[in-house]
Design a protein around this motif. Structure first.
Motif, short mmCIF file in Angstrom:
data_model
loop_
_atom_site.label_atom_id
_atom_site.label_comp_id
_atom_site.label_asym_id
_atom_site.label_seq_id
_atom_site.Cartn_x
_atom_site.Cartn_y
_atom_site.Cartn_z
N THR A 165 10.98 1.01 9.93
CA THR A 165 9.85 1.93 9.72
C THR A 165 8.49 1.30 10.03
O THR A 165 7.45 1.96 9.92
CB THR A 165 9.82 2.44 8.25
OG1 THR A 165 9.88 1.29 7.38
CG2 THR A 165 11.00 3.35 7.95
N ASP A 218 3.61 -13.66 -0.20
CA ASP A 218 2.62 -14.73 -0.42
C ASP A 218 1.88 -14.52 -1.74
O ASP A 218 1.69 -15.45 -2.53
CB ASP A 218 1.55 -14.69 0.69
CG ASP A 218 1.95 -15.47 1.93
OD1 ASP A 218 3.15 -15.69 2.13
OD2 ASP A 218 1.04 -15.84 2.71
N GLY A 238 0.77 -1.23 0.00
CA GLY A 238 0.00 0.00 0.00
C GLY A 238 0.80 1.28 0.00
O GLY A 238 0.23 2.37 0.11
N SER A 291 4.16 1.73 1.70
CA SER A 291 5.26 1.94 2.66
C SER A 291 6.61 2.00 1.95
O SER A 291 7.50 2.74 2.37
CB SER A 291 5.26 0.86 3.75
OG SER A 291 5.67 -0.38 3.24
N GLY A 335 4.92 -10.22 4.39
CA GLY A 335 4.46 -11.57 4.07
C GLY A 335 3.31 -11.56 3.07
O GLY A 335 3.22 -12.43 2.21
N SER A 336 2.44 -10.54 3.18
CA SER A 336 1.30 -10.50 2.26
C SER A 336 1.77 -10.35 0.81
O SER A 336 1.26 -11.02 -0.09
CB SER A 336 0.37 -9.34 2.62
OG SER A 336 -0.24 -9.58 3.88
#
Ligand code: NZQ
Ligand code: ZN
Length: 389
Positions: free
Chosen positions: A186, A103, A40, A42, A99-100
């Protein structure tokens, strides 16, 4: 006791500060069309996006982007990613995120050239891959899942309220992963500690299984001690390199198939946590922390010897003059105190679960054998209701 073992893990790790310097060298092994997958935003804020794009360009790659991978990636997003991969005729997928993102990248890699519905094939029918797989590389920015060195991909279907993981074979593991602990500085505190507990849960799911006393148990006790020690430092000082690097390394070894050797696991904390996640979209690690203590109290009588060992070897409980039960209980008390100290969620209510959701969560939770006690739906319901208090 260990039986016969075949061990291999194909993921090459580049670990440490500035390990991104190895990216260009790795990219040379793959074709020109690269799908850059991220979350998103970062990585845009941190400057990592610019750095990666400039390395891709300097390597002569054509970049196709797939942004906006959400925490707990969805089946709808997966379909979007497959289209993007096909449109770009991509040769390689570079995942930059947690991880999202990792994955999801693996899910796209096996699904882009799949003629069937990937949700049905891989996540409902649990079939093996029999089509072209696009190779994946990861640059990890969030620590916890172990996705950087395993074949796991967990996808959520909001329509059917199911969150399901498929553990793919070695041909789907990331080809390489770049692990720079500095990237994790962060992370918001909430995500950081959720990741810490995810690591703890991965280890405990494998530790509390089977009756065997084997090398994996000793490795896991070491990993747990390192994690507990470093987590206490990192919550106070998130930029402590030593602590963050130890945690990053521990996370990878907690779930890269090594410590599973010789163990039978039911993964029930994850099964319940994932079903909670399907209903609430809550942060993965917190869905585990909210039920863990209650779950372990529930199964403790069936694995008392191991809980006693856990209390003594991991939590330094002094066994003198105490019964096995008292020792085991004291171990869980110390674990709970640690969880409070680092600040993880201890109730599913806090994650947005309502009484009306409970039956659905139970129904969406598969039950496996391999731990000390095979749960039934009623057991799971009791644990969930207890966590609502
Ligand atoms: O999306 P962005 O903007 O990047 O923000 C993310 C996201 O909001 C943020 N974040 C990540 N790195 C950051 C950062 N923010 C600031 N600085 C950074 N360096 O953190 C948020 C959470 O990220 P996410 O990737 O969702 O977290 P996590 O790594 O915990 O991954 C969770 C997913 O992995 C699955 C979970 O079920 C869940 O879907 N799992 C995968 C496993 C596997 N492959 O073996 C096993 C695990 O048990 C787990 O089930
Ligand atoms: Zn997990």
């Amino acid at each position: 006791m260990l039986g016969s073992i075949i061990y291999s893990n194909p993921t090459k790790l580049y670990f440490g500060e500035n390990s991104i310097d190895f990216l260009k060298e790795e990219l040379a092994n793959y074709g020109d069309n690269v799908l850059l997958i991220y979350g998103g935003g970062s990585i845009k804020k941190s400057g990592l996006y610019d750095q990666v794009v400039s390395i891709l360009k300097a390597s002569g790659k054509e970049i196709f982007e797939d942004a906006g991978v959400m925490p707990n990636p969805t089946v709808d997003k997966l379909k979007e990613g497959c289209l993007r991969a096909k449109e770009g005729n991509v040769d390689f997928i570079l995942a930059v995120g947690g991880g999202s993102v990792c994955d999801y990248a693996k899910a796209v890699s096996v699904s882009a050239h799949c003629d069937e519905d990937p949700w049905e094939k891989y996540f409902l029918r649990m079939e093996d891959v029999d089509n072209k797989i696009i190779p994946v590389g990861c640059i990890l920015t969030m620590v916890g899942t172990g996705s950087e060195m395993n074949g796991g991909a967990v996808i959520t279907n909001h329509e059917t309220k199911l969150k399901i993981g498929h553990v793919f074979g070695e041909n789907v593991f990331p080809k390489f992963s770049i692990l720079d602990p500095v990237y994790t500085y962060t992370l918001p505190q909430y995500q950081m500690v959720a990741g810490f507990f995810d690591i703890m849960s991965h280890i405990l799911e494998q530790y509390f299984s089977g009756e065997d006393d084997n090398t994996s148990d000793y490795i896991m006790e070491g990993l747990l001690k390192s994690l507990i020690h470093s987590a206490k430092i990192a919550v106070k000082n998130p930029t402590d390199y030593e602590a963050r690097s130890n945690i990053m390394w521990t996370a990878t070894w907690a779930l890269n198939t090594l410590v599973a050797k010789g163990k039978t696991c039911d993964w029930m904390v994850h099964m319940i946590g994932q079903s909670v996640g399907a209903y609430t979209d809550a942060t993965h690690g917190m869905t585990l922390s909210a039920i863990s203590i209650l779950y372990y109290k529930w199964i403790m009588p069936y694995g008392l010897k191991k809980f006693e060992r856990y209390a003594i070897n991991v939590w330094n409980v002094n066994p003198e003059g105490k019964t096995s039960l008292n020792i085991a209980q004291e171990g869980l008390e110390r674990m709970e105190a640690f969880m409070q100290e680092i600040g993880v969620v201890l109730s599913i209510k806090e994650l947005g679960v309502t009484e009306e959701m409970i039956d659905g969560i139970v129904a969406g939770c598969p039950i496996f054998n391999g731990g000390y006690k095979v749960l039934d739906g009623e057991d799971i319901k009791e644990i969930l209701l207890e966590s609502m208090k």
